[in-house]
Design an enzyme around this catalytic site. Structure first.
Site, mmCIF file in Angstrom:
data_model
loop_
_atom_site.group_PDB
_atom_site.id
_atom_site.type_symbol
_atom_site.label_atom_id
_atom_site.label_comp_id
_atom_site.label_asym_id
_atom_site.label_seq_id
_atom_site.Cartn_x
_atom_site.Cartn_y
_atom_site.Cartn_z
ATOM 1 N N TRP A 63 2.092 -0.810 6.420
ATOM 2 C CA TRP A 63 1.883 -1.323 7.778
ATOM 3 C C TRP A 63 0.424 -1.356 8.199
ATOM 4 O O TRP A 63 0.111 -1.504 9.371
ATOM 5 C CB TRP A 63 2.722 -0.556 8.802
ATOM 6 C CG TRP A 63 2.625 0.937 8.783
ATOM 7 C CD1 TRP A 63 1.556 1.710 8.450
ATOM 8 C CD2 TRP A 63 3.673 1.837 9.147
ATOM 9 N NE1 TRP A 63 1.861 3.031 8.593
ATOM 10 C CE2 TRP A 63 3.173 3.146 9.010
ATOM 11 C CE3 TRP A 63 4.994 1.680 9.587
ATOM 12 C CZ2 TRP A 63 3.938 4.278 9.287
ATOM 13 C CZ3 TRP A 63 5.753 2.813 9.856
ATOM 14 C CH2 TRP A 63 5.225 4.087 9.713
ATOM 15 N N ASP A 64 -0.522 -1.231 7.263
ATOM 16 C CA ASP A 64 -1.949 -1.379 7.561
ATOM 17 C C ASP A 64 -2.619 -2.334 6.572
ATOM 18 O O ASP A 64 -2.883 -3.483 6.883
ATOM 19 C CB ASP A 64 -2.657 -0.012 7.543
ATOM 20 C CG ASP A 64 -2.263 0.852 8.719
ATOM 21 O OD1 ASP A 64 -2.467 0.428 9.859
ATOM 22 O OD2 ASP A 64 -1.728 1.958 8.493
ATOM 23 N N ARG A 65 -2.875 -1.840 5.365
ATOM 24 C CA ARG A 65 -3.502 -2.680 4.349
ATOM 25 C C ARG A 65 -2.608 -3.844 3.933
ATOM 26 O O ARG A 65 -3.091 -4.960 3.669
ATOM 27 C CB ARG A 65 -3.848 -1.826 3.121
ATOM 28 C CG ARG A 65 -4.991 -0.877 3.322
ATOM 29 C CD ARG A 65 -5.105 0.145 2.216
ATOM 30 N NE ARG A 65 -4.064 1.182 2.311
ATOM 31 C CZ ARG A 65 -3.987 2.238 1.522
ATOM 32 N NH1 ARG A 65 -4.875 2.392 0.544
ATOM 33 N NH2 ARG A 65 -3.041 3.140 1.679
ATOM 34 N N CYS B 150 0.871 -1.176 0.000
ATOM 35 C CA CYS B 150 0.000 0.000 0.000
ATOM 36 C C CYS B 150 0.905 1.222 0.000
ATOM 37 O O CYS B 150 1.804 1.313 -0.838
ATOM 38 C CB CYS B 150 -0.966 -0.031 1.180
ATOM 39 S SG CYS B 150 -0.188 -0.326 2.787
ATOM 40 N N ARG C 260 -3.616 3.547 15.924
ATOM 41 C CA ARG C 260 -4.851 3.176 15.229
ATOM 42 C C ARG C 260 -6.012 3.018 16.217
ATOM 43 O O ARG C 260 -7.134 3.429 15.941
ATOM 44 C CB ARG C 260 -4.650 1.875 14.441
ATOM 45 C CG ARG C 260 -3.546 1.931 13.381
ATOM 46 C CD ARG C 260 -3.772 3.059 12.400
ATOM 47 N NE ARG C 260 -2.812 3.048 11.312
ATOM 48 C CZ ARG C 260 -1.915 4.016 11.088
ATOM 49 N NH1 ARG C 260 -1.848 5.063 11.900
ATOM 50 N NH2 ARG C 260 -1.086 3.941 10.074
#
Length: 544
Positions: free
Chosen positions: A292-294, A288, A340
């Site tokens: 570090w998320d998707r 992404c 988050r």
């Protein structure tokens, strides 16, 4: 906490050690060294490069031709090519193919700033940047993307991709370039004006960023019906997939902007599985923006999906594969969980709660011996691949085993970041049906026959007119509960449900679900409260 390679505590050292032990159960591996984060500050200090499976001598062995010393050199040289230094990193080995992760390409702003910084503070001794004119180029040349600096940096990135035999690049960004304060701070392969990545198969599969998952949390953790707004100004990356990957999936890709979060995630996962099952021996890169998320979302779903099919990490039990993917794919690769959570962007929870939506054989990467049975099972109304229409109200599928009328509970306390999980060890019980597997405890908690969780499920099941109980006898065919509809659990479903139940138990006792408003449909918080109390997980911060 968020992992930082320069700030490692004894607790984190135990996590690193345990991850290596779990990888070693099934693979021969080498280490890409990242001591103190010298290559990337939010990558593991010891990055695992899987060479081949080592558990089953009867299976075909896919051995790597990669030399670790050359790989280390390419990693060191390519670290500046991508955002935050998050270089292309192999994380899953499947049939000899490397599934890799990274961030997107660094834009001229980051690249120019970082190379200048490195040159100045290394006294000009950085062996990657030996000529000052390469660092101190005219801004306009760098902006145009056709400078020698871009040629050199991205050239190293391309060499690394080729050395890992990566051909397919799936870009999850919803934009072509990330813009902040009017500047293009990152780019992507699809936006490279010089077409340096033309030899790769580029797939633009735009997927909402972590901010979107605040809407998921605000809707009481319900992904059904949650559709991303594709008309926002910054969204300019269309879905672009080669025709060869749009066939045989029975997906109308032209409707992607109308998909809710469930359907979009399901279809993207099907696409990724389709790519890694292609006939060639090419690997896959998923990224992404920062990676570090998707990126861990889909890396984790891929790892768990392949594990559920017995295709990777074959010897690991549910709690062990859960530990590995949380500790390695999320924590040690720098997921910013505290940030988050403070913003309500619960993409981490969504990942593991989403396992209920991929239990179907439609997501299996392995051709089953009993395809007809698999098709029959997936077509049963109670096992449709979107899962229950109520978010968490009918989530907890108990797998019971007939033992003098006693029930075997399939969840217990697990410390996700301890070197030894607290849960009783799991064992794989076999039955006469090749599609049937029971994951249960070696020491069943027989006293929990009248369990609060059972009551919660009974109430939930009555509201949805479904029952998911399954009873088996060792050495015999699965038996239906009298008077109830009882579809057989496939091995894949049993495995994924076991992982998900352990996750929900651990999550509710540590982080907790924070409902923004009383749920009119499923009473999610109340149900998880019963669940937590029932298995002895109630803590002071269990559920808010």
């Amino acid at each position: 906490m968020q992992y930082r390679a320069k700030e490692v505590t004894p607790r984190v050292e135990e996590i690193e050690k345990h991850c290596l032990e779990l990888f070693a159960r099934d693979y021969k591996y080498s280490i890409i060294h990242n001591a103190n984060g010298e290559v990337c500050g939010h990558y593991p200090r010891q990055i695992v490069f899987l060479e081949y499976e080592c558990t089953d001598v009867e299976r075909d062995r896919f051995e790597s031709t990669v030399q670790i010393t050359k790989l280390q050199d390419l990693v060191n040289r390519s670290k500046l090519a991508r955002c935050r230094g998050r270089f292309v990193c192999p994380v899953i080995l499947y049939n000899g193919k490397h599934i890799c992760r990274s961030s997107t390409l660094a834009g001229w702003g980051e690249l120019y700033g970082r190379t200048g910084y490195n040159y100045i503070f290394s006294g000009g001794a950085d062996d990657t940047w030996t000529e000052s004119e390469e660092v101190l180029e005219d801004d306009s040349a760098v902006r145009n993307g056709d400078s020698q600096l871009f040629d050199k940096v991205r050239g190293h990135d391309i060499k690394l991709l080729r050395y890992l035999s990566v051909r397919y690049i799936c870009d999850l960004m919803v934009e072509n370039k990330k813009v902040k304060f009017g500047l293009n701070v990152t780019s992507s392969e699809k936006a490279d004006k010089a077409q340096r990545y033309a030899d790769f198969t580029l797939l633009s599969v735009p997927y909402p960023g972590c901010e979107f998952f605040k809407d998921y949390k605000d809707r009481d953790y319900t992904a059904e019906g949650l559709v991303f707004n594709w008309n926002q100004d910054y969204v300019d990356a269309p879905l672009t997939i080669p025709v060869c990957f749009t066939q045989n999936l029975n997906i109308d890709w032209t409707q992607y902007q109308s998909w809710d979060l469930v359907e979009q995630t399901q279809n993207y996962l099907k696409l990724l599985l389709h790519i890694i099952n292609s006939d060639d021996e090419s690997g896959l890169l998923v990224h992404c923006i920062s990676g570090w998320d998707r990126t861990p979302l889909f890396v984790s779903l891929l790892r768990l999906s392949l594990w559920a099919d017995g295709a990777v990490h074959a010897s690991l039990e549910p709690s062990q594969i859960l530990y590995l993917t949380i500790a390695y794919d999320w924590f040690l690769f720098g997921h910013m969980l505290p940030d988050r959570l403070s913003k309500g962007e619960e993409i981490f929870f969504f990942c593991f709660n989403f396992l209920k939506h991929i239990v179907s054989e439609k997501f299996s990467a392995v051709k089953k011996l009993s395809d007809n049975f698999g098709e029959l099972w997936t077509n049963l109304p109670a096992s449709r691949d979107r899962g229950s229409v109520t978010s968490l109200s009918s989530e907890f599928s108990l797998i019971t085993e007939e033992a003098g009328g006693a029930s075997s509970l399939t969840t217990d306390t697990v410390d996700m970041f301890s070197s030894q999980p607290q849960a009783s060890s799991w064992r794989k019980g076999t039955t006469s049906s090749p599609q049937m597997v029971v994951w249960n405890k070696q020491n069943p908690l027989e006293e929990h026959l009248s369990h609060p969780l059972n009551e919660a499920r009974s109430s939930s099941s009555s509201s949805s007119n479904q029952s998911e109980h399954s009873v088996t006898r060792t050495g015999s065919s699965p038996l239906a509960v009298p008077g109830r509809r009882c579809p057989l659990l496939s091995e894949r479903q049993a495995r994924l449900e076991a992982v998900r139940e352990v996750f929900l138990a651990a999550y509710s006792s540590t982080v907790g679900l924070k409902s923004s408003a009383p749920s009119p449909s499923g009473a999610i918080s109340g149900l998880l409260e019963q669940f937590a109390r029932g298995v002895g997980l109630r803590g002071t911060n269990a559920i808010v």
